[in-house]
Write a protein that holds these residues in place. Structure first.
Motif, PDB file in Angstrom:
ATOM      1  N   ALA A 300     -26.234  -4.402 -22.981  1.00 33.50           N
ATOM      2  CA  ALA A 300     -25.785  -5.663 -24.100  1.00 33.50           C
ATOM      3  C   ALA A 300     -24.435  -6.074 -24.027  1.00 33.50           C
ATOM      4  O   ALA A 300     -24.037  -6.862 -24.370  1.00 33.50           O
ATOM      5  CB  ALA A 300     -26.614  -4.944 -25.216  1.00 33.50           C
ATOM      6  N   LYS A 301     -23.671  -4.656 -24.165  1.00 33.46           N
ATOM      7  CA  LYS A 301     -22.086  -4.719 -24.240  1.00 33.46           C
ATOM      8  C   LYS A 301     -21.695  -5.828 -22.925  1.00 33.46           C
ATOM      9  O   LYS A 301     -20.632  -6.408 -23.392  1.00 33.46           O
ATOM     10  CB  LYS A 301     -21.538  -3.544 -24.246  1.00 33.46           C
ATOM     11  N   ALA A 302     -22.234  -5.238 -21.844  1.00 34.50           N
ATOM     12  CA  ALA A 302     -21.578  -6.011 -20.675  1.00 34.50           C
ATOM     13  C   ALA A 302     -22.032  -7.478 -20.647  1.00 34.50           C
ATOM     14  O   ALA A 302     -21.243  -8.562 -20.279  1.00 34.50           O
ATOM     15  CB  ALA A 302     -22.443  -5.463 -19.469  1.00 34.50           C
ATOM     16  N   THR A 303     -23.166  -8.081 -20.986  1.00 28.72           N
ATOM     17  CA  THR A 303     -23.579  -9.300 -21.087  1.00 28.72           C
ATOM     18  C   THR A 303     -22.966 -10.200 -22.164  1.00 28.72           C
ATOM     19  O   THR A 303     -22.475 -11.404 -22.234  1.00 28.72           O
ATOM     20  CB  THR A 303     -25.036  -9.525 -21.166  1.00 28.72           C
ATOM     21  N   ALA A 304     -22.760  -9.543 -23.402  1.00 25.35           N
ATOM     22  CA  ALA A 304     -21.988 -10.059 -24.384  1.00 25.35           C
ATOM     23  C   ALA A 304     -20.428 -10.315 -24.134  1.00 25.35           C
ATOM     24  O   ALA A 304     -19.818 -11.125 -24.485  1.00 25.35           O
ATOM     25  CB  ALA A 304     -22.141  -9.247 -25.711  1.00 25.35           C
ATOM     26  N   TYR A 305     -19.755  -9.303 -23.299  1.00 21.70           N
ATOM     27  CA  TYR A 305     -18.506  -9.526 -22.975  1.00 21.70           C
ATOM     28  C   TYR A 305     -18.259 -10.723 -22.109  1.00 21.70           C
ATOM     29  O   TYR A 305     -17.519 -11.581 -22.192  1.00 21.70           O
ATOM     30  CB  TYR A 305     -18.062  -8.300 -21.883  1.00 21.70           C
ATOM     31  N   LEU A 306     -19.222 -11.098 -21.298  1.00 23.46           N
ATOM     32  CA  LEU A 306     -19.184 -12.409 -20.267  1.00 23.46           C
ATOM     33  C   LEU A 306     -19.323 -13.445 -21.242  1.00 23.46           C
ATOM     34  O   LEU A 306     -18.496 -14.473 -21.018  1.00 23.46           O
ATOM     35  CB  LEU A 306     -20.279 -12.282 -19.018  1.00 23.46           C
ATOM     36  N   LYS A 307     -20.058 -13.350 -22.139  1.00 22.63           N
ATOM     37  CA  LYS A 307     -20.253 -14.479 -22.945  1.00 22.63           C
ATOM     38  C   LYS A 307     -18.984 -15.052 -23.751  1.00 22.63           C
ATOM     39  O   LYS A 307     -18.645 -15.914 -23.872  1.00 22.63           O
ATOM     40  CB  LYS A 307     -21.398 -14.399 -23.988  1.00 22.63           C
ATOM     41  N   GLN A 308     -18.336 -13.600 -24.271  1.00 21.85           N
ATOM     42  CA  GLN A 308     -17.098 -13.830 -25.037  1.00 21.85           C
ATOM     43  C   GLN A 308     -16.121 -14.396 -24.119  1.00 21.85           C
ATOM     44  O   GLN A 308     -15.190 -15.416 -24.601  1.00 21.85           O
ATOM     45  CB  GLN A 308     -16.843 -12.462 -25.504  1.00 21.85           C
ATOM     46  N   LYS A 309     -16.075 -14.157 -22.996  1.00 20.73           N
ATOM     47  CA  LYS A 309     -15.034 -14.486 -21.928  1.00 20.73           C
ATOM     48  C   LYS A 309     -15.227 -15.927 -21.331  1.00 20.73           C
ATOM     49  O   LYS A 309     -14.416 -16.613 -20.427  1.00 20.73           O
ATOM     50  CB  LYS A 309     -14.766 -13.635 -20.896  1.00 20.73           C
TER      51      LYS A 309
END
Length: 441
Positions: A300-309
């Motif tokens: 969940a951290k990985a997909t949230a990071y992409l969305k943030q960037k």
């Protein structure tokens, strides 16, 4: 008395000079031995890698229907078999019979070359050719397994090739050497196998280049522009503590190497394209402590990071773990279709969920906003018929993938197992043509 002193001085000087030359000769000899050992170790580990890849490619070629044209994997088999033979030639095995193994690698290369290059692409493999391919796969799997075990022993026991060379040279007495015994076992395995049967023998593997700078959006940036792009990516107010240096010739594309200071004496390393200032690689080199998150929580951290960037990516296609770090390969989906050319890899520290790495080269060069998804002209059930019945299909998806010419193809993606290995088989949704096979680790 004076003569005696002079004589003593000369004797002492001669001893010093002799000692110096002896020490120098010893050091030079040790340096040569170390250089030879390093060359042998490099050739051995490269051989192990090539044999592993060779077995994988043979498996890929079996994961397609035998009534269709052979896959481009066989061209890769041809190349890898030649490299494996070259690797063996760099090892000190001249005093040990190894001709059966070398002949097997040569047979694999010749057969795959005939099938991949000389055979009419409209003619499928004959039953005899298919059986030969299956036999090669089984034998290469056995050799790869032996070589892998030997490689583990070499690493864990810190075995030296110079000792193996010495053992081979001592023909007058029985020797006990793990490396020599390992290669003798491989040779015996090949020697005791039945001869291969070759049938008459389609497809050449084309070079794929996914780093065409013309695909990048934006205009060229200078070092200051690259530093500013890094600051924006990291969320820094300015470029203080950030330096960018243009990479020289030999890189896949014009780019900058960027270093940036992080809080707590940390440091980040980034690669940024010259055209457009796109981040293709990011790494935070901090140490990672004991895991406090599991791989599912970190995903969940990985997909949230992409969305943030601002990077599209919502479907995790592969998960690995290395040194307390979760590694996630992620692709975006559009209308339920996986867009593989836009894949990213996100690395998440399992101690606190911080993203410590990003590989976004494919995304930077292949991202298209609102791409056009073509309509399928065959059904999933029809496409399934083009997959070898030897593959036990477990999952099916629709995907955009790149073919061997770097062209995007709309496919049905079948995930299945064969011989305890898992494969992805891509069948074009327009006409049922097999586009590619991927073996999953």
């Amino acid at each position: 008395m004076m003569f005696s002193r002079i004589t003593s001085f000369v004797v002492v000087l001669a001893l010093v000079v002799a000692g110096f030359w002896g020490y120098r000769e010893h050091r030079e000899k040790q340096a040569l031995l170390l250089k030879a050992e390093n060359q042998y170790q490099r050739a051995f580990h490269t051989l192990s890698d090539h044999m592993n890849l060779l077995q994988d490619e043979l498996g890929k070629s079996l994961a397609v229907n035998s009534k269709l044209q052979s896959t481009s994997s066989l061209t890769e088999v041809w190349r890898l078999s030649a490299q494996a033979r070259s690797d063996v030639g760099e090892l000190p095995l001249s005093l040990m019979p190894f001709n059966n193994t070398m002949n097997f690698l040569n047979d694999v290369g010749n057969f795959s070359y005939r099938v991949a290059v000389h055979k009419d692409e409209k003619q499928p493999l004959t039953d005899q050719e298919w059986n030969t391919l299956q036999t090669m796969y089984n034998r290469s799997k056995g050799l790869e397994k032996q070589l892998s075990s030997l490689q583990t022993a070499v690493i864990q026991k810190n075995l030296r090739w110079m000792d193996a060379e010495l053992a081979l040279a001592q023909t007058d007495k029985k020797t006990d050497n793990v490396i020599v015994d390992g290669f003798k076992a491989m040779e015996k395995q090949v020697r005791n196998a039945k001869p291969l049967n070759f049938g008459p023998t389609a497809n050449a593997l084309k070079t794929r280049n996914n780093t065409d700078v013309n695909k990048l959006s934006g205009t060229a940036v200078n070092p200051q522009g690259a530093a500013e792009a890094a600051a924006r990516f990291l969320g820094h107010a300015n470029t203080q503590g950030i330096s960018a240096k243009r990479n020289g010739q030999g890189n896949l594309y014009p780019s900058y190497s960027v270093t940036a200071k992080l809080p707590g004496d940390g440091q980040a390393y980034m690669t940024i394209t010259e055209k457009g200032g796109h981040i293709t690689n990011y790494m935070n080199n901090r140490g990672v402590g004991d895991p406090k998150l599991d791989l599912d929580q970190a995903s969940a951290k990985a997909t949230a990071y992409l969305k943030q960037k601002g990077i599209a990516g919502d479907t995790i296609i592969r998960i690995d773990q290395y040194d307390n770090v979760g590694v996630y390969e992620i692709v975006p989906t559009q209308d339920g279709v996986r867009i593989y050319p836009e894949k990213t890899t996100v690395k998440v520290a399992l101690d606190n969920g911080e993203v410590v790495g990003l590989v976004a080269q494919d995304y930077a060069f292949n991202h298209v906003a609102n791409r056009q998804i073509p309509a399928a002209k065959i059904s999933e059930a029809e496409a399934r018929k083009f997959v070898s019945p030897k593959v036990q299909i477990q999952e099916t998806h629709r995907s955009i993938v790149l073919d061997d010419l770097g062209r995007e193809q709309f496919c049905y993606e079948f995930i299945g197992t064969m011989d305890n290995d898992t494969y992805k088989v891509y069948i074009r949704a327009l006409d049922g043509k097999e586009i590619g096979v991927e073996k999953l680790k």
